[in-house]
Write an enzyme that holds these catalytic residues in place. Structure first.
Site, PDB file in Angstrom:
ATOM      1  N   ASP A 173      -0.775   0.638   5.049  1.00  0.00           N
ATOM      2  CA  ASP A 173       0.163   1.709   5.395  1.00  0.00           C
ATOM      3  C   ASP A 173       1.178   1.211   6.420  1.00  0.00           C
ATOM      4  O   ASP A 173       2.091   1.942   6.813  1.00  0.00           O
ATOM      5  CB  ASP A 173      -0.555   2.995   5.841  1.00  0.00           C
ATOM      6  CG  ASP A 173      -1.413   2.811   7.061  1.00  0.00           C
ATOM      7  OD1 ASP A 173      -1.564   1.666   7.545  1.00  0.00           O
ATOM      8  OD2 ASP A 173      -1.963   3.832   7.562  1.00  0.00           O
ATOM      9  N   SER A 174       1.074  -0.088   6.799  1.00  0.00           N
ATOM     10  CA  SER A 174       2.161  -0.752   7.538  1.00  0.00           C
ATOM     11  C   SER A 174       3.436  -0.714   6.703  1.00  0.00           C
ATOM     12  O   SER A 174       4.529  -0.983   7.213  1.00  0.00           O
ATOM     13  CB  SER A 174       1.783  -2.195   7.874  1.00  0.00           C
ATOM     14  OG  SER A 174       1.306  -2.877   6.724  1.00  0.00           O
ATOM     15  N   ASP A 207      -4.579   1.143   1.489  1.00  0.00           N
ATOM     16  CA  ASP A 207      -4.860   1.958   2.669  1.00  0.00           C
ATOM     17  C   ASP A 207      -4.815   3.433   2.314  1.00  0.00           C
ATOM     18  O   ASP A 207      -3.914   3.871   1.579  1.00  0.00           O
ATOM     19  CB  ASP A 207      -3.790   1.701   3.748  1.00  0.00           C
ATOM     20  CG  ASP A 207      -4.306   0.812   4.857  1.00  0.00           C
ATOM     21  OD1 ASP A 207      -5.537   0.675   5.017  1.00  0.00           O
ATOM     22  OD2 ASP A 207      -3.455   0.238   5.571  1.00  0.00           O
ATOM     23  N   LYS A 248      -9.111   1.339   2.080  1.00  0.00           N
ATOM     24  CA  LYS A 248      -9.427   1.076   3.497  1.00  0.00           C
ATOM     25  C   LYS A 248      -9.158   2.339   4.300  1.00  0.00           C
ATOM     26  O   LYS A 248      -8.137   3.000   4.101  1.00  0.00           O
ATOM     27  CB  LYS A 248      -8.596  -0.090   4.035  1.00  0.00           C
ATOM     28  CG  LYS A 248      -8.837  -0.357   5.521  1.00  0.00           C
ATOM     29  CD  LYS A 248      -8.274  -1.688   5.972  1.00  0.00           C
ATOM     30  CE  LYS A 248      -6.781  -1.691   6.203  1.00  0.00           C
ATOM     31  NZ  LYS A 248      -6.320  -0.747   7.253  1.00  0.00           N
ATOM     32  N   GLU A 255      -9.386   3.996   8.428  1.00  0.00           N
ATOM     33  CA  GLU A 255      -9.509   3.717   9.860  1.00  0.00           C
ATOM     34  C   GLU A 255     -10.513   4.681  10.484  1.00  0.00           C
ATOM     35  O   GLU A 255     -10.483   5.878  10.169  1.00  0.00           O
ATOM     36  CB  GLU A 255      -8.154   3.884  10.555  1.00  0.00           C
ATOM     37  CG  GLU A 255      -7.110   2.889  10.085  1.00  0.00           C
ATOM     38  CD  GLU A 255      -5.754   3.070  10.782  1.00  0.00           C
ATOM     39  OE1 GLU A 255      -5.659   3.866  11.749  1.00  0.00           O
ATOM     40  OE2 GLU A 255      -4.803   2.408  10.345  1.00  0.00           O
ATOM     41  N   GLU A 277      -9.009  -5.085  14.410  1.00  0.00           N
ATOM     42  CA  GLU A 277      -7.615  -5.302  14.840  1.00  0.00           C
ATOM     43  C   GLU A 277      -7.512  -5.274  16.360  1.00  0.00           C
ATOM     44  O   GLU A 277      -7.951  -4.310  17.010  1.00  0.00           O
ATOM     45  CB  GLU A 277      -6.706  -4.234  14.215  1.00  0.00           C
ATOM     46  CG  GLU A 277      -5.244  -4.396  14.640  1.00  0.00           C
ATOM     47  CD  GLU A 277      -4.245  -3.621  13.799  1.00  0.00           C
ATOM     48  OE1 GLU A 277      -4.635  -3.011  12.786  1.00  0.00           O
ATOM     49  OE2 GLU A 277      -3.057  -3.642  14.173  1.00  0.00           O
TER      50      GLU A 277
HETATM   51  O1  KIV Z   1      -1.562  -1.420   7.304  1.00  0.00           O
HETATM   52  C1  KIV Z   1      -1.838  -2.604   7.538  1.00  0.00           C
HETATM   53  O2  KIV Z   1      -1.044  -3.530   7.280  1.00  0.00           O
HETATM   54  C2  KIV Z   1      -3.133  -2.903   8.126  1.00  0.00           C
HETATM   55  C3  KIV Z   1      -3.352  -4.295   8.622  1.00  0.00           C
HETATM   56  C4  KIV Z   1      -2.667  -4.455   9.917  1.00  0.00           C
HETATM   57  C5  KIV Z   1      -4.794  -4.625   8.691  1.00  0.00           C
HETATM   58  O3  KIV Z   1      -3.953  -2.037   8.225  1.00  0.00           O
END
Ligand code: KIV
Length: 277
Positions: free
Chosen positions: A46-47, A85, A115, A117, A184
């Site tokens: 989600d970056s 994500d 993924k 968090e 992280e």
């Molecule tokens: O969203 C992302 O790119 C991430 C990485 C920083 C692990 O969660």
């Protein structure tokens, strides 16, 4: 470089055998290069919100954004494990909503895993996803979706109580069934302690060299990020400079009529041309 297909079993069985590689991707072109280069896992992070959509955090990213970009990535991959994500508020409200949204990332977008968090507070959700056949990666330490609660993008787990909390969360996530865990921005000593304490691979980003694998944001490592570069990033290339220079050369070629040249140009037969005039 390996050509074999990467599965969640490949990832789990790599612990203690070989370091795992993960990189983010958000589109077909980049994902194809990373897949062919031999990366183990691609994370449609989600970056995306920061590096592709231009937001100042990951919070505005939607399920539709994630599905759109994950589809592009999965179309490009023939061997890499693709992890998507789950965006902010797509899994926090209820386990049912988390299952529906994780299901969409797998079913509509073709992700192999998702993924999430968070720590002990999301173990019931993780158990539900795993029981439903959706592999899950956990994410602890600096969790960008909680930036407002963390008070900024800072190294986590430096005090005894904070380190103990992250260690306990890691154990809880492993017990809940995650097949790998992103760590992280935590001290390397804490990352080592966690790596030794869980039977699943840890994937570090700003967590030192003792994790079972590493992940970086592709725009950071390729030097496409013109803004702030975090301390933990190794910039392997300066593609921003390359692209800038190439664009300037193109502008100059067009303005001086150097481009297009004969080799870029189509022509027609003279007798056809004569009739045209
Ligand atoms: O969203 C992302 O790119 C991430 C990485 C920083 C692990 O969660």
């Amino acid at each position: 470089m390996s050509n074999s297909i990467v599965t969640t079993s490949t990832i789990k069985n790599s612990k203690g055998i070989k370091p795992l590689t993960m990189i983010t991707a958000y589109d077909y072109a980049f994902a194809k290069i990373f897949d062919q280069a031999g990366i183990d896992m691609i994370l449609v992070g989600d970056s995306l919100g920061n590096v592709i959509l231009g937001y100042s955090s990951t919070l505005p990213v939607t399920m539709e954004d994630m599905i759109h970009h994950t589809k592009a990535v999965t179309r490009a991959c023939s061997r890499t494990l693709v992890v998507a994500d789950m965006p902010f508020m797509s899994y926090q409200v209820s386990t049912e909503q988390a299952l529906i949204n994780a299901g969409r990332l797998v079913k509509e977008a073709g992700a192999h895993a998702v993924k999430l968090e968070g720590g002990a507070e999301i173990t019931a959700t993780i158990e539900k996803l795993v029981q439903s056949g959706i592999p899950v990666i956990g994410h602890l330490g600096l969790t960008p979706q909680s930036v407002n609660q963390l008070g900024g993008f800072k190294v986590q787990g430096k005090t005894l109580s904070a380190a103990q909390k992250i260690l306990q969360d890691a154990q809880a996530l492993a017990t809940a069934g995650v097949f790998a865990l992103v760590l992280e921005c935590i001290p390397h000593q804490l990352a080592l302690k966690i790596t030794e304490s869980v039977n699943i691979p840890t994937i570090g980003i700003g967590a030192g060299n003792n994790c079972d694998g590493q992940v970086l944001v592709c725009n950071d490592l390729l030097g496409l990020n013109t803004e702030f570069t975090p301390k933990f990033v190794k910039k392997y290339r300066n593609l921003q400079q390359e692209i800038f220079t190439a664009t300037q050369e193109y502008i100059n070629d067009v303005q001086t009529r150097t481009f297009p040249a004969t080799e870029h140009t189509f022509s027609m037969q003279d007798e056809v041309l004569e009739k045209l005039y």
